[in-house]
Design a protein around this motif. Structure first.
Motif, short mmCIF file in Angstrom:
data_model
loop_
_atom_site.label_atom_id
_atom_site.label_comp_id
_atom_site.label_asym_id
_atom_site.label_seq_id
_atom_site.Cartn_x
_atom_site.Cartn_y
_atom_site.Cartn_z
N GLU A 53 0.78 -1.23 0.00
CA GLU A 53 0.00 0.00 0.00
C GLU A 53 0.81 1.28 0.00
N LEU A 54 1.71 1.44 0.96
CA LEU A 54 2.28 2.76 1.20
C LEU A 54 3.17 3.25 0.05
N HIS A 55 3.85 2.33 -0.64
CA HIS A 55 4.64 2.76 -1.78
C HIS A 55 3.75 3.13 -2.97
N MET A 113 -0.99 -10.68 -3.48
CA MET A 113 -1.98 -9.62 -3.35
C MET A 113 -2.04 -8.78 -4.61
N LEU A 114 -3.24 -8.36 -4.94
CA LEU A 114 -3.43 -7.24 -5.85
C LEU A 114 -3.73 -6.02 -5.01
N GLU A 115 -3.02 -4.93 -5.23
CA GLU A 115 -3.41 -3.64 -4.66
C GLU A 115 -3.47 -2.63 -5.79
N ALA A 116 -4.55 -1.86 -5.82
CA ALA A 116 -4.78 -0.87 -6.88
C ALA A 116 -5.27 0.43 -6.25
N TYR A 117 -4.82 1.56 -6.79
CA TYR A 117 -5.17 2.88 -6.25
C TYR A 117 -5.52 3.81 -7.40
N GLY A 120 1.25 16.33 -0.29
CA GLY A 120 -0.07 16.43 -0.90
C GLY A 120 -0.44 15.21 -1.71
N MET A 121 -1.26 14.32 -1.12
CA MET A 121 -1.77 13.16 -1.85
C MET A 121 -3.20 13.43 -2.25
N PRO A 122 -3.55 13.25 -3.52
CA PRO A 122 -4.94 13.51 -3.94
C PRO A 122 -5.90 12.55 -3.25
N PRO A 123 -7.16 12.95 -3.12
CA PRO A 123 -8.15 11.98 -2.63
C PRO A 123 -8.12 10.77 -3.55
N ALA A 124 -8.31 9.58 -2.97
CA ALA A 124 -8.13 8.37 -3.77
C ALA A 124 -8.93 7.22 -3.18
N GLY A 125 -9.18 6.25 -4.03
CA GLY A 125 -9.73 4.98 -3.60
C GLY A 125 -8.66 3.91 -3.74
N GLY A 126 -8.63 2.97 -2.81
CA GLY A 126 -7.65 1.88 -2.86
C GLY A 126 -8.33 0.55 -2.66
N LEU A 127 -7.79 -0.47 -3.29
CA LEU A 127 -8.39 -1.81 -3.28
C LEU A 127 -7.31 -2.86 -3.10
N GLY A 128 -7.58 -3.84 -2.25
CA GLY A 128 -6.73 -5.02 -2.14
C GLY A 128 -7.55 -6.28 -2.32
#
Length: 530
Positions: A235-237, A271-275, A475-483
Motif C-alpha cells: 500500500e504505502l509505496h 496480493m493485488l493492490e490498486a489505487y 499532498g496526496m490527492p483523494p483516492a480509492g484503494g483496493l486489495g
C-alpha cells in the motif's frame, strides 16, 4: 519391488545404454509440434483424405513429438507407449521392422517416466487410436525414479504438497487446475489495464513494514549493518506514486506475514493492490465486481445443476463452493457492519456504543474482546466472531470503525467510522477497499495511536512511518484503494478449501518438527489492506 531396488535397476540400464553408445540424457532432439497440435494435424489430414480400402492405418502428416512415457505395452517386437506433455497424451507405435536392431535395443531398456522424442507419420491403429508410427526414437531422459502410480496418482496429502512435481506428473487435472490460476491473474490484469491502470513494482525489502497490522519477517542487510523487513503490504509505496502524480497504479505481488499456517493462511501470499486518484471506495466496489466477473469468465462455467437436478448450467457466475451454490452475479449486496450485527445478533450496536454498553453486550454474546479495547475494536470483534462467517453470497460490508482502520478516510457524517468495505464471499474476506486517508494531520495522529499500541506490546500495530507522512504532507490527492487476495480468489473460483491447493509450493512444517501434518498452528491471519 522396493523403490531402492527400482532405482538400482534403472541405474544399471543407464550403464547398459552407455555400452550401446546411447546417451541417457540427450539434448539433440527438437519436437516440431505439441501432442495437441499433432492430433489436430491428423484430424485435418483425415478430413481431406479417404481411409485405406483395407481399413489399415493411412500414413498422415509426419511429426516430431516429445513427452514422458506414462504407459508401456510390450507385445514381442512391437511396443505401444503413451507419452504425455503438459496438455495431452498420445500413443506412439514402436515396431522392430521400422526402427531396426540398434534402436530396438534401446527401446527394450525404456521405463515408465522416461522422456523420449519420436519422429514419424501420424495414423490410426485398427482400433481407431491416433498414434505416431515411429520411424525414429530418441531417448531424452532416463528417469532414475519411478513416477507416481499411473491410475491414481499421489493420494498421500503430505507428499502431494511437499513434492508438487510428483503431484503434477501423476495428475493431468492438477496441471489444468494450476493453469487456471494463470488465466485468473491474466483476467485481473486485463481488467485493470482496460481502465488505464499502470502496473508497477515496489520494494519487497523495506526499512519499515507498513500498510497492514501484521508481524513481519526480519532479515539483516550485511553491507549496511541494519535490519530490514519483507513487506507485509504494498500500500504505502503505491500511495507515494499517487503523490508523485500518477492517476491509477496497481501491483500484483508477493507479501509476507510472520504468522501461522491454516487452510486460509500461508506466510507468503499474492496480493493485488490498486489505487485511483480522485476515486473512493464506491468506485473501488464497481472495479471489484468487474474484476471478479472477468476472473470467473476466464475460468469458465462449473458443473452447477439446476434446481430440478437437470443438466449443468453454463453461467460462469453461478458456481458451487464447498458443496453450496454461490451466485457471483453483480451487483453484489451492500450492508453496513452495524446493520449486519443487528440482523444476526439482534444488537443495536449504535445505541450500545452511544450508551457505553458495547463491552457489556459483547460479554452477553460471549464474544472475546482484547483487554482495554475501545468501542470500535469491540464492534469489530462482535462482527468477526458472530457475523462474518454467515455471509455466503458476495456482500460488501461497509463502514468499519476508524479504530481498526488507520489508513482509511473518516465518514463526514460520523467520524467514528471510515469509508471502507470488505467483500465477504463464502464466509471469508476476499477484498478490502478504502476511501484513502490523505489528511496528514489525521494520519499522524492515528500512527501515533498505533505506536502507543506497539509500545504496550502489540507487535502487529502499525509502525510510525515518517517518510510516508512526509510524502502525504507534500499532498496526496483523494483516492480509492483496493486489495484483493489472489490466492483466495483462485480458491473461490476453483472450489478449493485450502490455500495449499492453489499454491504450487506452499510453506510446510520442516520434516524434523513434531508431527506429520506439515501444518503449524493458526496464530493469526492476513487482512487484505486496500
Amino acid at each position: 519391488m522396493p523403490e531402492d531396488a527400482l532405482i538400482a535397476e534403472r541405474r544399471r540400464k543407464v550403464d547398459e545404454l552407455a555400452a550401446l553408445g546411447v546417451a541417457a540424457y540427450n539434448v539433440d532432439f527438437r519436437p516440431d509440434t505439441t501432442l495437441s497440435e499433432a492430433l489436430a494435424r491428423l484430424a485435418a489430414f483425415e478430413e481431406s483424405s479417404p481411409p485405406q480400402p483395407d481399413g489399415g492405418p493411412s500414413a498422415g502428416p509426419v511429426v516430431a513429438v516429445a513427452g514422458r512415457i506414462v504407459q508401456l505395452r510390450v507385445m514381442g517386437r512391437m511396443v505401444f507407449a503413451h507419452i504425455e506433455d503438459e496438455e495431452q497424451r498420445l500413443q506412439v507405435w514402436l515396431r522392430y521392422e521400422r526402427l531396426g536392431e540398434d534402436a530396438w535395443r534401446m527401446v527394450e531398456l525404456l521405463d515408465l517416466g522416461d522422456i523420449i522424442g519420436v519422429r514419424g507419420p501420424m495414423a490410426r491403429t485398427r482400433r481407431g487410436e491416433p498414434s505416431v508410427l515411429a520411424d525414429s526414437v530418441t531417448l531424452l531422459v532416463k528417469a532414475l525414479r519411478p513416477p507416481p502410480e499411473k491410475y491414481h496418482g499421489l493420494q498421500e496429502q503430505e507428499t502431494r504438497l511437499r513434492k508438487r512435481y510428483l503431484d503434477l506428473l501423476g495428475n493431468a487435472d492438477q496441471r489444468l487446475h494450476f493453469s487456471r490460476r494463470t488465466h485468473i491473474v491474466a483476467a485481473v490484469r486485463r481488467t485493470l489495464d482496460s481502465h488505464r491502470f499502470l502496473e508497477v513494482e515496489t520494494p519487497i525489502l523495506q526499512a519499515i513494514p507498513g500498510g497492514a497490522n501484521a508481524r513481519p519477517f526480519i532479515t539483516h542487510w550485511n553491507a549496511l549493518h541494519i535490519d530490514v523487513y519483507l513487506r507485509i503490504a504494498i500500500e504505502l509505496h503505491l500511495k507515494r506514486l499517487l503523490v508523485g502524480g500518477y492517476r491509477r497504479v496497481y501491483e500484483i505481488g508477493r507479501v509476507f506475514r510472520n504468522e501461522g499456517l491454516s487452510p486460509r493462511h500461508n506466510p507468503e501470499f499474492t496480493m493485488l493492490e490498486a489505487y485511483e486518484a480522485y476515486g473512493d471506495y464506491r468506485i473501488m466496489g464497481l472495479l471489484t465486481e468487474e474484476i471478479i466477473v472477468a476472473a470467473a469468465n476466464a475460468v469458465g462455467p462449473q458443473a452447477v445443476a439446476d434446481e430440478a437436478g437437470g443438466s449443468p448450467g453454463s453461467n460462469p457466475l453461478a458456481r458451487r463452493y464447498g458443496g453450496r451454490e454461490l451466485d457471483l452475479s453483480p451487483p453484489f449486496r451492500s450492508a453496513r457492519m452495524v446493520d449486519l450485527v443487528r440482523e444476526t445478533c439482534g444488537l443495536d450496536a449504535m445505541a450500545a456504543w452511544d450508551d457505553g454498553r458495547l463491552e457489556e453486550e459483547a460479554r452477553r454474546l460471549q464474544v472475546e474482546v482484547p483487554a482495554g479495547a475501545g468501542p470500535g475494536v469491540i464492534l469489530m470483534a462482535i462482527y468477526e466472531q458472530l457475523v462474518e462467517h454467515t455471509l455466503w453470497d458476495p456482500t460488501f460490508v461497509l463502514d468499519y470503525p476508524a479504530e481498526v482502520s488507520p489508513l482509511a478516510r473518516r465518514r463526514s457524517d460520523d467520524p467514528r467510522f471510515v469509508e471502507r468495505f470488505e467483500l465477504i464471499v463464502a464466509g471469508r474476506e476476499l477484498a478490502n477497499a478504502f476511501s484513502e486517508l490523505n489528511d496528514p494531520i489525521d494520519q499522524r495522529r492515528r500512527f501515533e495511536q498505533q505506536a502507543g499500541l506497539r509500545a504496550a506490546g502489540d507487535v502487529e500495530a502499525h509502525p510510525l512511518d515518517e517518510d510516508f507522512l512526509e510524502a502525504i504532507e507534500t499532498g496526496m490527492p483523494p483516492a480509492g484503494g483496493l486489495g484483493i487476495g489472489i490466492d483466495r480468489l483462485v480458491m473461490l473460483l476453483t472450489d478449493r478449501a485450502s490455500i495449499r491447493e492453489v499454491l504450487l509450493f506452499p510453506t510446510m512444517r520442516p520434516r524434523h518438527a513434531a508431527g506429520t501434518s506439515g501444518q503449524l498452528p493458526d496464530v493469526g491471519g492476513e487482512e487484505l489492506e486496500g
